[in-house]
Design a protein around this motif. Structure first.
Motif, PDB file in Angstrom:
ATOM      1  N   LEU A   1       0.843  -1.195   0.000  1.00 45.89           N
ATOM      2  CA  LEU A   1       0.000   0.000   0.000  1.00 45.89           C
ATOM      3  C   LEU A   1       0.873   1.239   0.000  1.00 45.89           C
ATOM      4  O   LEU A   1       1.850   1.319   0.755  1.00 45.89           O
ATOM      5  N   VAL A   2       0.509   2.192  -0.850  1.00 51.01           N
ATOM      6  CA  VAL A   2       1.243   3.455  -0.927  1.00 51.01           C
ATOM      7  C   VAL A   2       0.345   4.554  -0.367  1.00 51.01           C
ATOM      8  O   VAL A   2      -0.806   4.694  -0.808  1.00 51.01           O
ATOM      9  N   GLY A   3       0.841   5.322   0.574  1.00 51.45           N
ATOM     10  CA  GLY A   3       0.075   6.438   1.130  1.00 51.45           C
ATOM     11  C   GLY A   3       0.346   7.696   0.313  1.00 51.45           C
ATOM     12  O   GLY A   3       1.488   8.109   0.141  1.00 51.45           O
ATOM     13  N   VAL A   4      -0.716   8.294  -0.228  1.00 51.03           N
ATOM     14  CA  VAL A   4      -0.563   9.472  -1.075  1.00 51.03           C
ATOM     15  C   VAL A   4      -0.813  10.718  -0.227  1.00 51.03           C
ATOM     16  O   VAL A   4      -1.885  10.865   0.354  1.00 51.03           O
ATOM     17  N   VAL A   5       0.207  11.577  -0.139  1.00 54.80           N
ATOM     18  CA  VAL A   5       0.088  12.753   0.726  1.00 54.80           C
ATOM     19  C   VAL A   5       0.410  14.027  -0.059  1.00 54.80           C
ATOM     20  O   VAL A   5       1.102  13.984  -1.077  1.00 54.80           O
ATOM     21  N   VAL A   6      -0.117  15.136   0.432  1.00 51.13           N
ATOM     22  CA  VAL A   6       0.220  16.446  -0.144  1.00 51.13           C
ATOM     23  C   VAL A   6       0.982  17.177   0.945  1.00 51.13           C
ATOM     24  O   VAL A   6       0.423  17.491   1.994  1.00 51.13           O
ATOM     25  N   GLU A   7       2.271  17.408   0.704  1.00 52.32           N
ATOM     26  CA  GLU A   7       3.105  17.823   1.826  1.00 52.32           C
ATOM     27  C   GLU A   7       3.555  19.269   1.784  1.00 52.32           C
ATOM     28  O   GLU A   7       4.415  19.661   2.533  1.00 52.32           O
ATOM     29  N   GLY A   8       3.024  20.044   0.911  1.00 51.66           N
ATOM     30  CA  GLY A   8       3.431  21.445   0.911  1.00 51.66           C
ATOM     31  C   GLY A   8       2.571  22.199  -0.061  1.00 51.66           C
ATOM     32  O   GLY A   8       1.753  21.594  -0.751  1.00 51.66           O
ATOM     33  N   PRO A   9       2.711  23.513  -0.138  1.00 50.40           N
ATOM     34  CA  PRO A   9       1.846  24.262  -1.039  1.00 50.40           C
ATOM     35  C   PRO A   9       2.112  23.909  -2.499  1.00 50.40           C
ATOM     36  O   PRO A   9       3.253  23.758  -2.909  1.00 50.40           O
ATOM     37  N   GLU A  10       1.048  23.753  -3.249  1.00 55.47           N
ATOM     38  CA  GLU A  10       1.161  23.551  -4.690  1.00 55.47           C
ATOM     39  C   GLU A  10       1.212  24.927  -5.345  1.00 55.47           C
ATOM     40  O   GLU A  10       0.676  25.893  -4.784  1.00 55.47           O
ATOM     41  N   PRO A  11       1.782  25.050  -6.546  1.00 54.11           N
ATOM     42  CA  PRO A  11       1.854  26.370  -7.175  1.00 54.11           C
ATOM     43  C   PRO A  11       0.481  27.020  -7.309  1.00 54.11           C
ATOM     44  O   PRO A  11       0.305  28.193  -7.066  1.00 54.11           O
ATOM     45  N   GLY A  12      -0.555  26.251  -7.616  1.00 54.32           N
ATOM     46  CA  GLY A  12      -1.885  26.820  -7.822  1.00 54.32           C
ATOM     47  C   GLY A  12      -2.649  27.075  -6.537  1.00 54.32           C
ATOM     48  O   GLY A  12      -3.798  27.465  -6.567  1.00 54.32           O
ATOM     49  N   GLY A  13      -2.076  26.805  -5.380  1.00 53.44           N
ATOM     50  CA  GLY A  13      -2.754  27.117  -4.135  1.00 53.44           C
ATOM     51  C   GLY A  13      -3.199  25.890  -3.363  1.00 53.44           C
ATOM     52  O   GLY A  13      -3.281  25.919  -2.154  1.00 53.44           O
ATOM     53  N   ALA A  14      -3.498  24.770  -4.071  1.00 54.77           N
ATOM     54  CA  ALA A  14      -3.890  23.570  -3.329  1.00 54.77           C
ATOM     55  C   ALA A  14      -2.706  23.127  -2.498  1.00 54.77           C
ATOM     56  O   ALA A  14      -1.570  23.338  -2.877  1.00 54.77           O
ATOM     57  N   GLY A  15      -2.932  22.544  -1.388  1.00 56.42           N
ATOM     58  CA  GLY A  15      -1.756  22.063  -0.667  1.00 56.42           C
ATOM     59  C   GLY A  15      -1.933  21.931   0.807  1.00 56.42           C
ATOM     60  O   GLY A  15      -2.813  21.205   1.258  1.00 56.42           O
ATOM     61  N   ALA A  16      -1.110  22.634   1.539  1.00 56.97           N
ATOM     62  CA  ALA A  16      -0.974  22.337   2.958  1.00 56.97           C
ATOM     63  C   ALA A  16      -2.163  22.851   3.771  1.00 56.97           C
ATOM     64  O   ALA A  16      -2.030  23.695   4.630  1.00 56.97           O
ATOM     65  N   THR A  17      -3.320  22.323   3.456  1.00 56.20           N
ATOM     66  CA  THR A  17      -4.493  22.630   4.271  1.00 56.20           C
ATOM     67  C   THR A  17      -4.346  21.883   5.589  1.00 56.20           C
ATOM     68  O   THR A  17      -3.557  20.936   5.689  1.00 56.20           O
TER      69      THR A  17
END
Ligand SMILES: O=C(O)c1ccccc1NCC(=O)[C@H](O)[C@H](O)COP(=O)(O)O
Length: 517
Positions: free
Chosen positions: A346-362
């Motif tokens: 199993l691979v855990g998919v994470v968003v670990e910092g701000p994305e250029p378009g704004g999505a990200g470290a919520t």
């Protein structure tokens, strides 16, 4: 210079030199063996050679061109010692690497106790004697250039002189060749000397075939801590580092530490992630990273047991669980539950910092990241897939095993993003202004052209590809870009977060029918 038949040319040139000036290359013939031989390692130290980190004294190479034309071997060796290398490799090949036997002698003279490997294309028993006479403690023997009988003879000769012999392989065939000799020290070269392609998963693919007690050296392509961790996960106890050490000796303490300190986490629970990926590659793909076989398949966005079992039964090699703000965020506890019975990493998919378009470290993404780390540590996850822009660049300080998901917004971004990534593989996914992944959109054609060019020119790794893959597109995409791994999610759903049995089955059917394997 391009790959082609460069290895044959190097060997042919070496033969010419042997025929001309002999193995001592003229001026060095008759040197006092006692003087230069005095630094030789004794029995125990030969057995301990080379320690965790061999750094290379080399000016240039056919694959990388000029590295440091004005390199002074003594200064370089001194720096290596100061920074914590356990041994030094001196390139003595003249025509393609700019080395010399004088380099070997001068390093030996200055550092009588330093373990030294002579790296060259050695062909004859006399080469071994000369290496000993000029002060080497160890020699490199390349299985790909030596017929079996010559390899056996040179190994015997090395034993007779009390030299350690590092026997280098790159393919399964070469492992079979050296098996009857059971050498105690084996190097697995990540670089194919015929094509110059570097694949950091090559040692992981070969290591289980070395079924006799041997110390294994991970050779070529190592630049970062992540690369060193891959070497350890592959079962290698030493690194041989060339270009990175020559250009930036300050990387040495970090690499040495990565070979010795406790691993960051449990390296993927029941699965040794990189080893699994390397060994899972289908038959026929082992000898090259321009993969011909059916790609590995990661089905992402799994939120329930039923979808996980179906994807596994259809042939998924990896399953992805999203730990981020998403309609397909995995419920708490799912990884632990699936890991217990599924038999697929199993691979855990994470968003670990701000994305250029704004999505990200919520706040949700940050909480998801923490949860993923716990599941990685408990062994439920085998690896983490990192979306977003990490501030530091060292992914292993965030999670390990891990790989980056990159989403170039234009061809111009490809080189900048990909050249900053370390470790054996990155996943290329579609760019989107709002979403961090699971967009259902394909990577733009012009971006893919640039990605392919980058992988070809840098000769590094194979393609992992995501973005808008569904039953209708997968065969053509695989045929066109020849990825080693494909990743699909939203186009296999009946609604966000729930896979559709019909689409999943059609996806795997299309993959089996439409491919070139
Ligand atoms: O899938 C998501 O919702 C998601 C959310 C946040 C970060 C990453 C996410 N998915 C990552 C994946 O690995 C997807 O499989 C990949 O983006 C491809 O998705 P798709 O285009 O839908 O096949």
């Amino acid at each position: 210079m391009k790959g082609g038949d460069i290895l044959s040319r190097i060997v042919e040139r070496r033969r010419e030199r042997l025929r001309g000036k002999g193995p001592g290359d003229g001026p060095l013939q008759g040197l006092d063996r006692e003087l230069y031989g005095r630094g030789r390692l004794g029995g125990d130290r030969v057995r301990a050679f080379p320690g965790p980190l061999i750094c290379e004294v080399k000016r240039r190479s056919p694959s990388r061109g000029e590295i440091k034309a004005n390199l002074n071997p003594l200064d370089q060796a001194r720096t290596y010692l100061r920074e914590g290398a356990s041994a030094v490799s001196v390139l003595t090949e003249q025509d393609h690497f700019g080395g010399s036997l004088e380099d070997l002698v001068s390093v030996r003279r200055a550092f009588p106790d330093l373990p030294i490997l002579r790296k060259d294309f050695l062909l004859e028993p006399e080469d071994v004697a000369v290496s000993w006479r000029l002060g080497a403690d160890a020699i490199l023997l390349i299985a790909g250039v030596l017929p079996f009988e010559d390899l056996a003879r040179l190994l015997d000769e090395a034993r007779r002189f009390g030299l350690a012999a590092l026997v280098e392989v790159h393919s399964r065939e070469e492992v079979e060749k050296i098996r009857p000799l059971t050498p105690a020290l084996v190097g697995i070269n990540c670089r194919d000397l015929r094509t110059f392609q570097v694949d950091l998963l090559r040692p992981a693919a070969l290591v289980d075939h070395l079924d006799w007690p041997a110390r294994i050296v991970f050779e070529s392509g190592v630049f970062t801590r992540e690369d060193a961790l891959v070497a350890r996960e592959s079962g290698c106890s030493s690194l041989l580092v060339g270009e990175a050490a020559v250009r930036n000796p300050r990387c040495i303490p970090g690499l040495a530490a990565a070979m010795e300190e406790p691993l960051p986490v449990r390296t993927g629970g029941r699965f040794s992630f990189w080893r699994y990926c390397a060994q899972r590659r289908r038959e026929g793909s082992e000898e090259t990273t321009s993969v011909q076989a059916r790609p590995l398949v990661k089905i992402c966005g799994i939120t329930n047991r039923e979808d996980a079992a179906l994807a596994r039964d259809l042939g998924a090699d990896l399953l992805g669980l999203v730990y981020a703000d998403s309609p397909r965020e995995a419920p708490e506890g799912l990884a632990g539950e699936l890991a217990g019975f599924l038999g697929v990493p199993l691979v855990g998919v994470v968003v670990e910092g701000p994305e250029p378009g704004g999505a990200g470290a919520t706040p949700g993404n940050r909480a998801g990241f923490r949860r993923a780390l716990q599941d990685l540590e408990s062994g439920a996850l085998a690896a983490v897939q990192l979306h977003g822009h990490s501030p530091g660049g060292e992914i292993s300080s965030l999670a390990w095993p891990a790989f980056k998901a990159l989403r170039p917004s234009s061809p111009g971004e490809v080189h900048r993003l990909m050249s900053r990534c370390s470790g054996p593989r990155v996943l290329v996914d579609a760019h989107h202004r709002q979403l961090a992944g699971g967009t259902g959109e394909a990577v733009a054609e012009e971006v893919m052209v640039e990605v392919s060019r980058f992988l070809r020119d840098e000769r590094r790794g194979a393609l992992w590809l995501a973005g808008g893959l569904g039953p209708d597109t997968v065969a053509a995409v695989v045929e066109r870009w020849k990825p080693e791994l494909i990743d699909a999610s939203s186009r296999l759903e009946e609604r966000p977060g729930k896979k559709d049995q019909f689409l999943l089955e059609a996806f795997f059917r299309a993959l089996e029918r439409g491919g070139v394997w």
